[in-house]
Design a protein around this motif. Structure first.
Motif, PDB file in Angstrom:
ATOM      1  N   VAL A 141      27.381  25.943  30.468  1.00 42.93           N
ATOM      2  CA  VAL A 141      27.706  24.562  30.830  1.00 42.93           C
ATOM      3  C   VAL A 141      28.816  24.578  31.870  1.00 42.93           C
ATOM      4  O   VAL A 141      29.896  25.111  31.637  1.00 42.93           O
ATOM      5  CB  VAL A 141      28.137  23.747  29.598  1.00 42.93           C
TER       6      VAL A 141
ATOM      7  N   SER B 120      30.860  22.238  35.167  1.00 36.02           N
ATOM      8  CA  SER B 120      31.231  20.871  35.551  1.00 36.02           C
ATOM      9  C   SER B 120      31.551  20.816  37.030  1.00 36.02           C
ATOM     10  O   SER B 120      32.074  21.771  37.598  1.00 36.02           O
ATOM     11  CB  SER B 120      32.455  20.395  34.765  1.00 36.02           C
TER      12      SER B 120
ATOM     13  N   ARG C 187      31.206  15.917  35.981  1.00 41.08           N
ATOM     14  CA  ARG C 187      29.845  15.843  35.437  1.00 41.08           C
ATOM     15  C   ARG C 187      29.403  17.224  34.981  1.00 41.08           C
ATOM     16  O   ARG C 187      29.517  18.193  35.718  1.00 41.08           O
ATOM     17  CB  ARG C 187      28.875  15.316  36.491  1.00 41.08           C
ATOM     18  N   ASP C 188      28.862  17.294  33.762  1.00 42.06           N
ATOM     19  CA  ASP C 188      28.372  18.561  33.218  1.00 42.06           C
ATOM     20  C   ASP C 188      26.958  18.830  33.714  1.00 42.06           C
ATOM     21  O   ASP C 188      26.162  17.904  33.910  1.00 42.06           O
ATOM     22  CB  ASP C 188      28.357  18.513  31.688  1.00 42.06           C
TER      23      ASP C 188
ATOM     24  N   THR D  26      24.068  15.947  29.248  1.00 41.50           N
ATOM     25  CA  THR D  26      25.084  15.358  28.386  1.00 41.50           C
ATOM     26  C   THR D  26      25.271  16.322  27.237  1.00 41.50           C
ATOM     27  O   THR D  26      24.294  16.688  26.577  1.00 41.50           O
ATOM     28  CB  THR D  26      24.622  13.986  27.853  1.00 41.50           C
ATOM     29  N   VAL D  27      26.505  16.756  27.037  1.00 40.17           N
ATOM     30  CA  VAL D  27      26.763  17.745  25.994  1.00 40.17           C
ATOM     31  C   VAL D  27      27.471  17.116  24.806  1.00 40.17           C
ATOM     32  O   VAL D  27      28.124  16.088  24.921  1.00 40.17           O
ATOM     33  CB  VAL D  27      27.573  18.943  26.538  1.00 40.17           C
TER      34      VAL D  27
ATOM     35  N   THR E 248      30.922  21.807  20.739  1.00 41.97           N
ATOM     36  CA  THR E 248      30.894  23.245  20.988  1.00 41.97           C
ATOM     37  C   THR E 248      31.456  23.928  19.758  1.00 41.97           C
ATOM     38  O   THR E 248      32.511  23.537  19.246  1.00 41.97           O
ATOM     39  CB  THR E 248      31.732  23.618  22.227  1.00 41.97           C
TER      40      THR E 248
ATOM     41  N   THR F 280      27.118  25.326  22.743  1.00 39.75           N
ATOM     42  CA  THR F 280      27.314  23.902  23.019  1.00 39.75           C
ATOM     43  C   THR F 280      25.990  23.185  22.842  1.00 39.75           C
ATOM     44  O   THR F 280      24.969  23.602  23.396  1.00 39.75           O
ATOM     45  CB  THR F 280      27.833  23.695  24.452  1.00 39.75           C
TER      46      THR F 280
ATOM     47  N   LYS G  65      27.206  28.354  40.767  1.00 40.09           N
ATOM     48  CA  LYS G  65      28.050  27.191  41.072  1.00 40.09           C
ATOM     49  C   LYS G  65      28.877  27.464  42.323  1.00 40.09           C
ATOM     50  O   LYS G  65      29.048  26.584  43.162  1.00 40.09           O
ATOM     51  CB  LYS G  65      28.961  26.867  39.893  1.00 40.09           C
TER      52      LYS G  65
END
Length: 91
Positions: A23, A25, A29-30, A47-48, A51, A56, A77
């Motif tokens: 996950v 960000s 925003r995830d 949407t998480v 954890t 998660t 990323k």
């Protein structure tokens, strides 16, 4: 005085879970990187939830069974962010 109590609890729906390191960000925003084809990943907003123990839960955005990038997701990323910065920023 004694009383006999019986509790009936609803079982929460099963939700997919991913390793927490998957996950990421960006701008609050995830998202996850989801495998589309051999070695080709796309960014998917999620949407998480909670954890726990390195996992998660994913409340929305991917279905169970979808393959996501875990180790190396941060490198993906980095490539996305480099392209957002423009030419000459990461030479």
């Amino acid at each position: 005085m004694f009383v006999e109590v019986r509790l009936e609890l609803a079982t929460p729906p099963a939700r997919p879970a991913v390793p927490a390191e998957a996950v990421l960000s960006d701008e609050g925003r995830d998202f996850l990187f989801v495998l589309l084809a051999d070695r080709y990943f796309v960014r998917r907003p999620v949407t998480v939830g909670r954890t726990r123990d390195g996992w998660t839960e994913v409340l929305a955005g991917v279905e169970p069974g979808v393959e996501v990038a875990t180790r190396g997701a941060f490198l993906l990323k980095s490539d996305v962010l480099r392209s957002k910065m423009g030419a000459g920023c990461a030479d």
